[in-house]
Motif scaffolding. Structure first.
Motif, PDB file in Angstrom:
ATOM      1  N   GLY A   1       9.834   0.740   2.695  1.00  0.00           N
ATOM      2  CA  GLY A   1       8.538   0.546   3.074  1.00  0.00           C
ATOM      3  C   GLY A   1       8.126  -0.955   3.450  1.00  0.00           C
ATOM      4  O   GLY A   1       7.511  -1.223   4.169  1.00  0.00           O
ATOM      5  N   LYS A   2       8.742  -1.796   2.399  1.00  0.00           N
ATOM      6  CA  LYS A   2       8.416  -3.250   2.840  1.00  0.00           C
ATOM      7  C   LYS A   2       9.134  -4.010   3.930  1.00  0.00           C
ATOM      8  O   LYS A   2       8.788  -4.820   4.663  1.00  0.00           O
ATOM      9  CB  LYS A   2       8.681  -4.104   1.449  1.00  0.00           C
TER      10      LYS A   2
ATOM     11  N   ARG B   1      11.238   8.865  -5.243  1.00  0.00           N
ATOM     12  CA  ARG B   1      11.011   7.475  -5.698  1.00  0.00           C
ATOM     13  C   ARG B   1      10.062   7.235  -7.290  1.00  0.00           C
ATOM     14  O   ARG B   1      10.216   6.431  -7.881  1.00  0.00           O
ATOM     15  CB  ARG B   1      10.780   6.406  -4.831  1.00  0.00           C
ATOM     16  N   LYS B   2       9.089   8.225  -7.028  1.00  0.00           N
ATOM     17  CA  LYS B   2       8.151   8.184  -8.054  1.00  0.00           C
ATOM     18  C   LYS B   2       8.473   9.065  -9.170  1.00  0.00           C
ATOM     19  O   LYS B   2       7.746   9.202 -10.101  1.00  0.00           O
ATOM     20  CB  LYS B   2       6.737   8.506  -7.591  1.00  0.00           C
TER      21      LYS B   2
ATOM     22  N   ALA C   1      14.139  -1.310  -9.599  1.00  0.00           N
ATOM     23  CA  ALA C   1      13.082  -0.378  -9.306  1.00  0.00           C
ATOM     24  C   ALA C   1      12.102  -1.496  -8.440  1.00  0.00           C
ATOM     25  O   ALA C   1      11.326  -1.229  -7.642  1.00  0.00           O
ATOM     26  CB  ALA C   1      12.391   0.226 -10.410  1.00  0.00           C
ATOM     27  N   ASP C   2      11.702  -2.656  -8.913  1.00  0.00           N
ATOM     28  CA  ASP C   2      10.840  -3.526  -8.454  1.00  0.00           C
ATOM     29  C   ASP C   2      11.402  -4.251  -7.062  1.00  0.00           C
ATOM     30  O   ASP C   2      12.314  -4.829  -7.032  1.00  0.00           O
ATOM     31  CB  ASP C   2      10.318  -4.767  -9.489  1.00  0.00           C
TER      32      ASP C   2
ATOM     33  N   ILE D   1       0.989  -1.221   0.113  1.00  0.00           N
ATOM     34  CA  ILE D   1       0.080  -0.170   0.007  1.00  0.00           C
ATOM     35  C   ILE D   1       0.770   1.206  -0.134  1.00  0.00           C
ATOM     36  O   ILE D   1       0.671   2.230  -0.737  1.00  0.00           O
ATOM     37  CB  ILE D   1      -0.965   0.134   1.187  1.00  0.00           C
ATOM     38  N   THR D   2       2.016   1.316   0.945  1.00  0.00           N
ATOM     39  CA  THR D   2       2.735   2.487   0.980  1.00  0.00           C
ATOM     40  C   THR D   2       3.690   2.853  -0.132  1.00  0.00           C
ATOM     41  O   THR D   2       3.670   3.872  -0.696  1.00  0.00           O
ATOM     42  CB  THR D   2       3.551   2.558   2.303  1.00  0.00           C
ATOM     43  N   ASP D   3       4.042   1.646  -0.847  1.00  0.00           N
ATOM     44  CA  ASP D   3       4.699   1.699  -1.950  1.00  0.00           C
ATOM     45  C   ASP D   3       4.047   2.172  -3.185  1.00  0.00           C
ATOM     46  O   ASP D   3       4.302   2.975  -4.046  1.00  0.00           O
ATOM     47  CB  ASP D   3       5.558   0.304  -2.174  1.00  0.00           C
TER      48      ASP D   3
END
Length: 527
Positions: free
Chosen positions: A410-411, A204-205, A247-248, A76-78
């Protein structure tokens, strides 16, 4: 227009931590009341309440939901951002509180607590990430540690609300208290609307202009030429460029050689915070004090004193934790808590009288102490809380978000927080039967855990205090350090003083932020 005062930002965000505190005392203050015991009674004896295993399940239901939600919160946060993830958590809390307050039976109560757990799991994982990514290094510990302070306030406020409601002679005694839990979640949702998004998530985005604007607003206090903003923005750029090729992010990546060491440190930081035995003091303090001979209002009031101690003793950590550093704070806390746990075990074993059938209908109170021994048990319980509050309480939230690079933060924090809730669930379920079956030996179990965590911290937990987030990575990827580990933990140092001078511009080797902005990566290079 977003609000840029970092203390105000943290003050709103940590209400998400306060939700966990509300949950803790809404259960601990109510499980000993007649209204609760009579309404949710099990067995042939009236008003004896749920069985030990059922009560453990009711208490642990929230942690079970939190475990799952903490893991999901990483996605959700990513995807949507730190800010929106917290707002989602606030909405879920309101839904869960409605179900809990309307509970008609134990099954409905458990479902409502699981939903509340979804909210706590999301907020407890992402509030530290959000504040960490917005804070200056020299006050980062203070601001993230405020989450623990909010938890202690939530515990204390909700305990006294529940205590006041306990004088209502109907099921409204617990329904009103549980319904009032919605208020902080509503305030959290409204407050988050006016706060900025994490500048590192925006970067990051590929939303570089917005990222720089947030840094100028929060760190530069509106000055686009702030040297510190220039330095931080440039470090974020450079790190994003390094990470752009990968990125992933998946949870499996956290178990690769590059991240495995810091993943295990973050996970165990949260696990150890649960295995300190603080759950014994928070969720089930009424059992402990019943064994010490307290009953009725004296029991509830005496139990509430520990919540006041928890609030007051967290303050020194908020003021000094960035100067103290993470390592010494954790080591001292483990040693002190071990002392009080073993002391309580010794007192109960030596001066306690076995009570196989419990005390005053409380099955879990299987040992009774009186006189000086009773006062000693109460004193050691208070001293335990006073040792936890300025040490493992706040640092267990401060430390994990500092360990990881931006791309996986985040993760990674979600995984670490999920470990917290997995053990919270296990202990919430385990402690009532433990008191019933092994009595004072329960304290021995937690005391041994404190010894283990002291050794683990000394050899494996590096110092992160005072370092910009992008510099912490160098500790774990030091080519001159131990392969797979980096710089040995006991050789790392707090860099608070140096970083404080940089933030003030006393060490000025940067270019102005307005010039750094000209180096914004083009759209084709977005991370």
């Amino acid at each position: 227009m977003a609000i840029g005062n970092i203390y105000f930002i943290a003050g709103i965000a940590v209400i998400g931590g306060g939700l966990f505190g509300f949950d803790i005392s809404s259960m601990s203050a109510i499980i000993g009341t007649q209204q609760y015991k009579c309404y949710f009674n099990q067995g042939p004896v009236p008003c004896q309440g749920p069985t030990s295993s059922t009560q453990g399940g009711i208490t642990a239901a929230m942690a079970g939901g939190s475990w799952l939600a903490a893991l999901i919160s990483g996605y959700i946060t990513d995807l949507f951002g730190r800010k929106k993830a917290i707002m989602v958590g606030a909405v879920i809390w309101v839904i869960g509180s409605i179900i809990v307050s309307a509970s008609q039976n134990i099954a409905m109560l458990i479902v409502g607590r699981i939903i509340n757990g979804f909210s706590v799991g999301i907020c407890s994982a992402q509030v530290p990430v959000y504040i960490t990514e917005l804070s200056q290094p020299t006050i980062r510990g203070r601001l993230v540690g405020a989450q623990q302070w909010a938890i202690t306030w939530g515990i204390m406020i909700m305990f006294y609300v529940s205590y006041g409601c306990s004088f209502i002679n109907s099921s409204a005694a617990f329904r009103v208290a549980w319904a009032l839990q919605m208020i902080p979640a509503i305030l959290l949702f409204i407050g988050m609307i006016f706060l900025p998004e994490s500048p590192r998530w925006l970067a990051r985005k590929g939303r570089w202009e917005e990222s720089l604007a947030v840094l100028v607003l929060v760190h530069g206090k509106g000055d686009p030429n702030s040297p510190w903003v220039a330095k931080e923005y440039k470090e974020i750029q450079e790190y994003c460029e390094i990470e752009a090729a990968n990125a992933d992010v998946t949870y499996w990546e956290l178990l690769t050689p590059r991240y495995l060491n810091r993943t295990h440190i973050g996970v165990f930081c949260q696990i150890w915070s649960q295995l300190t035995g603080m759950n014994v003091m928070m969720y089930y303090i009424t059992y402990v004090f019943t064994m010490a001979g307290l009953t009725g209002n004296n029991l509830l009031v005496s139990s509430s004193i520990q919540y006041v101690i928890n609030v007051v003793m967290t303050i020194p950590a908020l003021i000094f934790v960035d100067r103290w550093g993470r390592r010494p704070t954790l080591l001292i806390g483990a040693a002190l808590m071990m002392t009080w746990l073993f002391a309580n075990a010794g007192i109960l074993a030596t001066y306690g009288t076995p009570m196989p059938n419990g005390i005053d209908g409380t099955r879990e109170a299987t040992t009774k102490v009186t006189g000086a021994a009773s006062k000693a048990v109460i004193a050691c319980s208070y001293l335990f809380v006073a040792s936890y509050a300025p040490t493992w309480g706040p640092v267990s939230w401060i430390y994990p978000p500092e360990l990881y690079p931006l791309r996986v933060r985040g993760k990674a924090v979600s995984l670490a927080t999920s470990a917290n809730w997995a053990f919270n669930f296990a202990l919430g379920y385990f402690v009532p039967p433990a008191f019933e079956n092994i009595a004072w030996r329960t304290y021995i179990v937690f005391g041994v855990f404190c010894i283990a965590m002291f050794i683990h911290v000394f050899f494996m937990f590096p110092e992160t205090a005072g370092k910009p987030l992008e510099e912490v990575t160098a500790i774990f990827e030091d080519p001159n350090g131990i392969p797979g580990i980096g710089t040995p933990a006991w050789k790392t140092r707090n860099t608070y003083s140096k970083t404080a001078r940089e933030e003030k511009g006393e060490i000025d080797d940067f270019v102005p932020a307005s010039k750094v902005a000209d180096t914004t990566p083009p759209a084709s290079e977005k991370v």
